[in-house]
Design a protein around this motif. Sequence first.
Motif, PDB file in Angstrom:
ATOM      1  N   LYS A  92      -5.936  -3.068  45.474  1.00  0.00           N
ATOM      2  CA  LYS A  92      -4.677  -2.850  46.192  1.00  0.00           C
ATOM      3  C   LYS A  92      -5.001  -2.023  47.427  1.00  0.00           C
ATOM      4  CE  LYS A  92      -0.698  -1.984  44.168  1.00  0.00           C
ATOM      5  NZ  LYS A  92       0.403  -1.289  43.452  1.00  0.00           N
TER       6      LYS A  92
ATOM      7  N   THR B  37       1.960  -2.208  54.753  1.00  0.00           N
ATOM      8  CA  THR B  37       2.423  -2.822  53.510  1.00  0.00           C
ATOM      9  C   THR B  37       1.272  -2.921  52.509  1.00  0.00           C
ATOM     10  OG1 THR B  37       4.004  -4.147  54.760  1.00  0.00           O
ATOM     11  CG2 THR B  37       3.490  -4.891  52.518  1.00  0.00           C
TER      12      THR B  37
ATOM     13  N   TYR C  52      -0.844  -4.551  49.519  1.00  0.00           N
ATOM     14  CA  TYR C  52      -0.987  -5.880  48.932  1.00  0.00           C
ATOM     15  C   TYR C  52      -2.181  -5.899  47.989  1.00  0.00           C
ATOM     16  CZ  TYR C  52      -4.455  -6.815  52.588  1.00  0.00           C
ATOM     17  OH  TYR C  52      -5.548  -6.754  53.421  1.00  0.00           O
TER      18      TYR C  52
ATOM     19  N   ARG D 193      -5.277  -8.177  45.953  1.00  0.00           N
ATOM     20  CA  ARG D 193      -6.161  -9.337  46.016  1.00  0.00           C
ATOM     21  C   ARG D 193      -7.067  -9.359  44.788  1.00  0.00           C
ATOM     22  NH1 ARG D 193      -3.044 -10.679  49.168  1.00  0.00           N
ATOM     23  NH2 ARG D 193      -3.273 -11.093  51.374  1.00  0.00           N
TER      24      ARG D 193
ATOM     25  N   TRP E   9      -8.757  -7.615  53.810  1.00  0.00           N
ATOM     26  CA  TRP E   9      -8.796  -6.517  52.848  1.00  0.00           C
ATOM     27  C   TRP E   9      -9.937  -5.554  53.161  1.00  0.00           C
ATOM     28  CZ3 TRP E   9     -13.198  -5.788  50.158  1.00  0.00           C
ATOM     29  CH2 TRP E   9     -14.003  -6.887  49.846  1.00  0.00           C
TER      30      TRP E   9
END
Length: 149
Positions: free
Chosen positions: A39, A47, A49, A51, A77
């Motif tokens: 994360k 924000t 996110y 993966r 990322w």
Amino acid sequence: MSFMDEHLKSYLASGGAEGHILDLSSVGGHAVTTHCLIKVVGRKSGTPYVRPLIYGNVGGEIVIVASKGGADTDPEWYLNIRESETIGVQIATQAFEATWREPEYEERHQVWSYMTHLFPPYLGYQTSTTRHIPVVMLRAERPIPVFNE
């Protein structure tokens, strides 16, 4: 829905009971391939996110590879990790806040060799691009709640 989206949804919906181990033999990997979730917070959007990524364990550190399938650009990322001191990582049903580092020189060579053994397609990914595929090592610092949808 893509394979990665389905994998992420299953991992999150099950709280990590599903999705930790996948059979990647159909794409040149192994029948038992471990996956974590990371994360990160978007460096532009702010924000968070999540993966799913293949991971290994070297000396108690979690290792992930910023391969992006051998693309000529780094994955988002990875760029976001570089802007953060810590990230979230979940392995199966346990999640942690983790610090990160990139191994260098001989250590990087050894860790890369280990990761290509875990997922042989990484070798092909590296030959398909001129960029040096980053390897990131994560050290779990403290438990956090598992990720959710």
